[in-house]
Design a protein around this motif. Structure first.
Motif, PDB file in Angstrom:
ATOM      1  N   ASP A 182       0.844  -1.200   0.000  1.00 48.97           N
ATOM      2  CA  ASP A 182       0.000   0.000   0.000  1.00 48.97           C
ATOM      3  C   ASP A 182       0.882   1.253   0.000  1.00 48.97           C
ATOM      4  OD1 ASP A 182      -2.067   1.879   0.633  1.00 48.97           O
ATOM      5  OD2 ASP A 182      -1.466   1.725   2.723  1.00 48.97           O
ATOM      6  N   PRO A 183       0.521   2.298  -0.788  1.00 49.22           N
ATOM      7  CA  PRO A 183       1.348   3.523  -0.806  1.00 49.22           C
ATOM      8  C   PRO A 183       1.494   4.193   0.551  1.00 49.22           C
ATOM      9  CG  PRO A 183      -0.184   3.511  -2.652  1.00 49.22           C
ATOM     10  CD  PRO A 183      -0.555   2.340  -1.802  1.00 49.22           C
ATOM     11  N   VAL A 223      -1.621  -1.740  -6.323  1.00 46.37           N
ATOM     12  CA  VAL A 223      -2.459  -0.861  -5.498  1.00 46.37           C
ATOM     13  C   VAL A 223      -2.298   0.554  -6.031  1.00 46.37           C
ATOM     14  CG1 VAL A 223      -2.971  -0.068  -3.166  1.00 46.37           C
ATOM     15  CG2 VAL A 223      -2.058  -2.362  -3.521  1.00 46.37           C
ATOM     16  N   SER A 224      -3.434   1.229  -6.258  1.00 42.84           N
ATOM     17  CA  SER A 224      -3.406   2.589  -6.789  1.00 42.84           C
ATOM     18  C   SER A 224      -2.997   3.564  -5.692  1.00 42.84           C
ATOM     19  CB  SER A 224      -4.790   2.957  -7.334  1.00 42.84           C
ATOM     20  OG  SER A 224      -4.834   4.316  -7.688  1.00 42.84           O
ATOM     21  N   ASN A 225      -2.148   4.536  -6.061  1.00 44.42           N
ATOM     22  CA  ASN A 225      -1.727   5.526  -5.073  1.00 44.42           C
ATOM     23  C   ASN A 225      -2.640   6.750  -5.068  1.00 44.42           C
ATOM     24  OD1 ASN A 225      -1.028   6.547  -7.514  1.00 44.42           O
ATOM     25  ND2 ASN A 225       1.145   6.826  -7.056  1.00 44.42           N
ATOM     26  N   LYS A 226      -3.641   6.780  -5.957  1.00 37.85           N
ATOM     27  CA  LYS A 226      -4.551   7.925  -5.992  1.00 37.85           C
ATOM     28  C   LYS A 226      -5.912   7.595  -5.408  1.00 37.85           C
ATOM     29  CE  LYS A 226      -3.188   8.873 -10.486  1.00 37.85           C
ATOM     30  NZ  LYS A 226      -3.462   9.436 -11.774  1.00 37.85           N
ATOM     31  N   MET A 442       7.647   0.852   1.219  1.00 40.55           N
ATOM     32  CA  MET A 442       7.864   2.198   0.684  1.00 40.55           C
ATOM     33  C   MET A 442       9.166   2.833   1.183  1.00 40.55           C
ATOM     34  SD  MET A 442       5.620   2.853  -1.475  1.00 40.55           S
ATOM     35  CE  MET A 442       4.544   1.581  -2.068  1.00 40.55           C
ATOM     36  N   THR A 443       9.650   2.406   2.334  1.00 38.82           N
ATOM     37  CA  THR A 443      10.896   2.968   2.857  1.00 38.82           C
ATOM     38  C   THR A 443      12.120   2.244   2.309  1.00 38.82           C
ATOM     39  OG1 THR A 443      10.904   1.490   4.770  1.00 38.82           O
ATOM     40  CG2 THR A 443       9.716   3.574   5.004  1.00 38.82           C
TER      41      THR A 443
END
Length: 483
Positions: A182-183, A223-226, A442-443
């Protein structure tokens, strides 16, 4: 009056003799079956002369410019050296040094004898000192025995701490084939051969949700980031869009003729890319469910795809061992890379640099973007089918193979600094050690691997490791395969 007859209107044909006709036939036969047809044309001396002079300039241009120095500089060098020390010269002349003239290939140890004749002056001037070499053209001025050694230009790898497994999550009832984070970096989802999609908490590893809807194994996830959308694709030819607020399918994209193996979302536009066993990468409008393009050109299954905001916006890898760059506006191929010899099952784009890596059973290669120039091979060979790869911001690339091997690489130099072998969970066969999907969070500090023993393993760097406890064993390569 009656018109002329057809015979009169025709042009009179000149009668040809049997001899003339036989000559024509003979000439045609000679043209067809002449033994000279397959021969090369005779060599052109003018073109050979041009080619030879060009090669001479390329090879010996630096030596020519040095040899054209005035003799006065050579005299000054000889006088200075004669004053500094007594003479104990040892000179090994080359094969052409029969008349006292040096060719620059002599081995000179210590100061040279002051010369008397002009030929000896030239000899001393060219080989009386070690010339520091800064470029390839100047390296020819002295012999290999006394030449200044140039260090390898291959970049030395940065030290990275080794990675270790800190969590094993079991919950799926089949091979775990796909993963996406997930973003917001709070959860991740996995798709499996048990036909379910499971959503897990990233921090604790607890199961949050199980989604059912596919009737075959789930091969691709994004997974969409918007929006709160998740996209899945599977062997059942279905591509689904899930609304994560209602936890149900809101759109399906129909068009693939066989199983869908990979899936990617465009970073800036609301379009979706899916590639499958029908050898086509399909481009979908997310909202209207319409197919924008069918990017056809591969000869076999499209098994990896990634996108970027600039051209080329779509890059696909296939079982036909090629990588294709696509022009999204026209749906045409921009370039085809044919460097691999086996199926390109995995590709990974660097998060910050304009380059990407592709993995095949023969090698892992790095390419530049946007042109696709080949940069270099990774310095080791994993010698297995590589199913997945991922890169983080620190330049750590990881690849996972069919035999359960997970190799960690330094991105810049291509050095393999860690090789680990996954351990299957109790109750599974040793042959079920394959790694099918890899992704960083994400990191970039946590790594998630999806495996054939139905588990999800999480990895992190070893905080206790130092360069002293885990030294860097790096030998610069002598020669790099340039293909």
């Amino acid at each position: 009056m009656p018109g002329p007859t057809t015979m009169e209107s025709e042009v009179a044909v000149e009668p040809q003799s049997i001899k003339k006709l036989s000559f024509k036939s003979l000439k045609r036969s000679l043209d067809l079956f002449s033994p000279l047809h397959g021969h090369f044309p005779p060599p052109d001396p003018e073109s050979k002369k041009i080619r030879t002079s060009y090669k001479l300039n390329v090879e010996y241009g630096g030596i020519k410019s040095t040899a054209a120095q005035p003799v006065s500089n050579a005299k000054a060098a000889v006088q200075n050296q004669a004053q500094n020390a007594p003479s104990n010269a040892l000179a090994h002349p080359g094969p052409e040094n029969t008349r006292g003239e040096g060719t620059g290939n002599e081995l000179a140890l210590g100061p040279t004898i002051p010369a008397k004749g002009p030929a000896d002056v030239r000899f001393s001037g060219k080989s009386d000192a070690i010339v520091p070499s800064h470029g390839s053209s100047e390296r020819n001025l002295s012999t290999a025995a006394i030449m200044e050694r140039i260090p390898s230009k291959w970049p030395r790898p940065v030290w990275h701490a080794p990675w270790k497994n800190y969590r094993v999550i079991s919950g799926h009832l089949g091979w775990v084939r796909s993963v996406a984070v997930d973003p917001s970096n709070t959860w991740f989802c996995t798709g499996s051969a048990d036909r379910t999609i499971k959503i897990w908490d990233l921090a604790s590893g607890r199961l949050k949700l199980t989604l059912t809807g596919h009737i075959e194994q789930v091969r691709g996830l994004a997974v969409s980031n918007k929006h709160t959308y998740m996209f899945s694709a599977g062997d059942d030819k279905l591509v689904k869009c899930w609304d994560l607020e209602q936890n149900k399918v809101i759109r399906s994209y129909h068009g693939h003729l066989s199983g869908v193996y990979c899936l990617a979302l465009h970073p800036t536009i609301d379009i979706l890319f899916t590639g499958g066993r029908d050898s086509v990468c399909r481009v979908w409008d997310i909202r209207s469910k319409m197919q924008i393009h069918a990017l056809s050109g591969h000869d076999n299954t499209v098994c990896s795809v990634f996108t970027r905001p600039m051209d080329p916006q779509v890059i696909t890898g296939s079982h036909d061992s090629t990588i294709k760059f696509w022009d999204l506006r026209y749906g045409k191929t921009m370039a085809t890379l044919t460097h691999h010899k086996k199926s390109v099952r995995a590709m990974a784009q660097h998060p910050t640099e304009d380059c990407f890596a592709s993995a095949s059973a023969d090698n892992i290669k790095k390419f530049n973007l946007p042109k696709g120039e080949f940069m270099h091979n990774m310095l080791s060979q994993q010698k297995t089918i590589v199913n997945a790869m991922a890169v983080n911001d620190d330049g750590v690339m990881v690849t996972g193979g069919d035999n359960g091997s997970m190799w960690f690489w330094d991105w810049r130099s291509g050095h393999n600094f860690q090789q680990s072998q996954t351990i299957v969970q109790p109750g599974s066969l040793d042959s079920e050690a394959g790694i099918y999907a890899l992704t960083y969070d994400m990191t970039g500090s946590r790594l998630i691997s999806c495996e054939a023993d139905k588990t999800i393993k999480m990895w992190k760097e070893d905080e206790t490791a130092t360069p002293e406890t885990h030294p860097l064993h790096f030998k610069p390569p002598k020669d790099i395969r340039r293909f």
